[in-house]
Design a protein around this motif. Sequence first.
Motif, short mmCIF file in Angstrom:
data_model
loop_
_atom_site.label_atom_id
_atom_site.label_comp_id
_atom_site.label_asym_id
_atom_site.label_seq_id
_atom_site.Cartn_x
_atom_site.Cartn_y
_atom_site.Cartn_z
N LEU A 259 6.15 12.86 -59.25
CA LEU A 259 7.13 13.88 -58.88
C LEU A 259 7.22 15.00 -59.91
O LEU A 259 7.62 16.12 -59.58
CB LEU A 259 8.51 13.25 -58.68
N GLU A 260 6.83 14.70 -61.14
CA GLU A 260 6.85 15.71 -62.21
C GLU A 260 5.86 16.83 -61.92
O GLU A 260 6.06 17.98 -62.33
CB GLU A 260 6.51 15.04 -63.55
N TYR A 261 4.79 16.51 -61.19
CA TYR A 261 3.71 17.48 -61.00
C TYR A 261 3.51 17.92 -59.56
O TYR A 261 3.05 19.03 -59.31
CB TYR A 261 2.40 16.89 -61.55
N VAL A 262 3.79 17.05 -58.60
CA VAL A 262 3.56 17.40 -57.20
C VAL A 262 4.61 18.40 -56.73
O VAL A 262 5.80 18.24 -56.99
CB VAL A 262 3.59 16.15 -56.31
N THR A 263 4.14 19.45 -56.05
CA THR A 263 5.04 20.47 -55.52
C THR A 263 4.92 20.56 -54.01
O THR A 263 3.93 20.09 -53.41
CB THR A 263 4.72 21.85 -56.13
N VAL A 264 5.90 21.19 -53.40
CA VAL A 264 5.86 21.41 -51.95
C VAL A 264 4.65 22.26 -51.56
O VAL A 264 3.98 22.00 -50.56
CB VAL A 264 7.16 22.10 -51.48
N TRP A 265 4.33 23.25 -52.40
CA TRP A 265 3.19 24.11 -52.11
C TRP A 265 1.88 23.33 -52.11
O TRP A 265 0.99 23.60 -51.30
CB TRP A 265 3.12 25.26 -53.11
N GLN A 266 1.76 22.37 -53.02
CA GLN A 266 0.57 21.53 -53.02
C GLN A 266 0.42 20.79 -51.70
O GLN A 266 -0.68 20.74 -51.12
CB GLN A 266 0.66 20.48 -54.14
N ILE A 267 1.51 20.19 -51.25
CA ILE A 267 1.48 19.42 -50.00
C ILE A 267 1.12 20.33 -48.83
O ILE A 267 0.32 19.97 -47.97
CB ILE A 267 2.85 18.74 -49.77
N VAL A 268 1.70 21.53 -48.81
CA VAL A 268 1.41 22.49 -47.73
C VAL A 268 -0.07 22.89 -47.76
O VAL A 268 -0.74 22.90 -46.71
CB VAL A 268 2.31 23.74 -47.86
N LEU A 269 -0.58 23.22 -48.94
CA LEU A 269 -1.98 23.63 -49.06
C LEU A 269 -2.93 22.49 -48.70
O LEU A 269 -3.97 22.72 -48.06
CB LEU A 269 -2.25 24.12 -50.49
N MET A 270 -2.60 21.26 -49.12
CA MET A 270 -3.43 20.11 -48.76
C MET A 270 -3.43 19.91 -47.24
O MET A 270 -4.47 19.62 -46.64
CB MET A 270 -2.92 18.85 -49.46
N ALA A 271 -2.27 20.06 -46.61
CA ALA A 271 -2.17 19.88 -45.15
C ALA A 271 -2.99 20.94 -44.41
O ALA A 271 -3.71 20.63 -43.45
CB ALA A 271 -0.70 19.93 -44.72
N ILE A 272 -2.87 22.18 -44.87
CA ILE A 272 -3.64 23.27 -44.25
C ILE A 272 -5.14 23.03 -44.41
O ILE A 272 -5.92 23.15 -43.45
CB ILE A 272 -3.25 24.63 -44.85
N THR A 273 -5.54 22.67 -45.64
CA THR A 273 -6.97 22.43 -45.92
C THR A 273 -7.50 21.27 -45.10
O THR A 273 -8.59 21.35 -44.53
CB THR A 273 -7.18 22.16 -47.42
N TYR A 274 -6.71 20.20 -44.99
CA TYR A 274 -7.13 19.04 -44.21
C TYR A 274 -7.37 19.42 -42.75
O TYR A 274 -8.38 19.05 -42.15
CB TYR A 274 -6.08 17.93 -44.31
N ASN A 275 -6.44 20.17 -42.19
CA ASN A 275 -6.57 20.54 -40.78
C ASN A 275 -7.72 21.51 -40.52
O ASN A 275 -8.34 21.48 -39.45
CB ASN A 275 -5.25 21.12 -40.27
N LEU B 170 -10.53 21.50 -42.49
CA LEU B 170 -11.73 20.69 -42.69
C LEU B 170 -11.97 19.75 -41.50
O LEU B 170 -13.12 19.43 -41.17
CB LEU B 170 -11.61 19.87 -43.97
N LYS B 171 -10.88 19.35 -40.85
CA LYS B 171 -11.00 18.45 -39.70
C LYS B 171 -11.71 19.11 -38.53
O LYS B 171 -12.22 18.42 -37.62
CB LYS B 171 -9.61 17.96 -39.28
N LEU B 172 -11.78 20.43 -38.53
CA LEU B 172 -12.52 21.14 -37.49
C LEU B 172 -14.03 20.99 -37.68
O LEU B 172 -14.80 21.23 -36.75
CB LEU B 172 -12.15 22.63 -37.51
N VAL B 173 -14.42 20.60 -38.91
CA VAL B 173 -15.84 20.51 -39.25
C VAL B 173 -16.29 19.07 -39.49
O VAL B 173 -17.39 18.68 -39.09
CB VAL B 173 -16.14 21.36 -40.51
#
Length: 232
Positions: free
Chosen positions: A125-141, A143-146
């Motif tokens: 929790l010291e390092y994980v941010t909401v923006w990280q989670i959002v960016l990971m979710a966007i990137t995952y979706n 990449l899932k197209l490929v």
Amino acid sequence: MNSLKNYKGLYYAALILLLWGANLWYFLHYPVRFDDPLIYLGLLIQTHLYTGVFITAHDAIHGVVMPHRPKVNYGIGWLCATLFAFNNYNKLSSKHHLHHKHAASEQDPDYYAGNFFRWYLKFALEYVTVWQIVLMAITYNLLKLVFPMWNLILFWEVPAILSTLQLFYFGTYLPHRGEHDPSDKHKARSQGLNHWIAFFSCYFFGYHHEHHAYPYLPWWKLAEAKEKTESK
């Protein structure tokens, strides 16, 4: 020869990034069958390489990837932190220097005087941010197209999570837990002298007292520092 030594950190960084990218690319295209042992070997290798990517970002924080080229050093650190689940390099740098300054104290952002699971949660929790989670979710979706879903989960997501556990357990929890010698200002202990275990567990960061004593040493020189400590 001095010229080659000046670029040694860059060579190691490039090698780790190349292996990380090549292994990821290979297994993103590999047919996933859960009875195939190569799947699990690939996952373990990718976890270890993810750890290497973070260790490279860490060395950049200490300015030792390319000491004579600060902008390049910063760029490599930023790239590695970003590839490791979109970590904020500047935030990592700021908090890591606090860790060295106030090791195993209330001012240390990496420290928690509690059990393993609570400590790990606090560490995350010291390092994980909401923006990280959002960016990971966007990137995952995207990449899932490929790439197939299971390939992304097994070789892009799971190794990153396992790597944080590896980094935390060997690089924070074991070295800093419990009581320390009051005369030890670093409040850090090292694992026993075994370079194979030290490398595969966490790129020699199990030699943690040596890292705190000599933070200007890159990861591959910690083995030599440990040998000198043992010979005293």
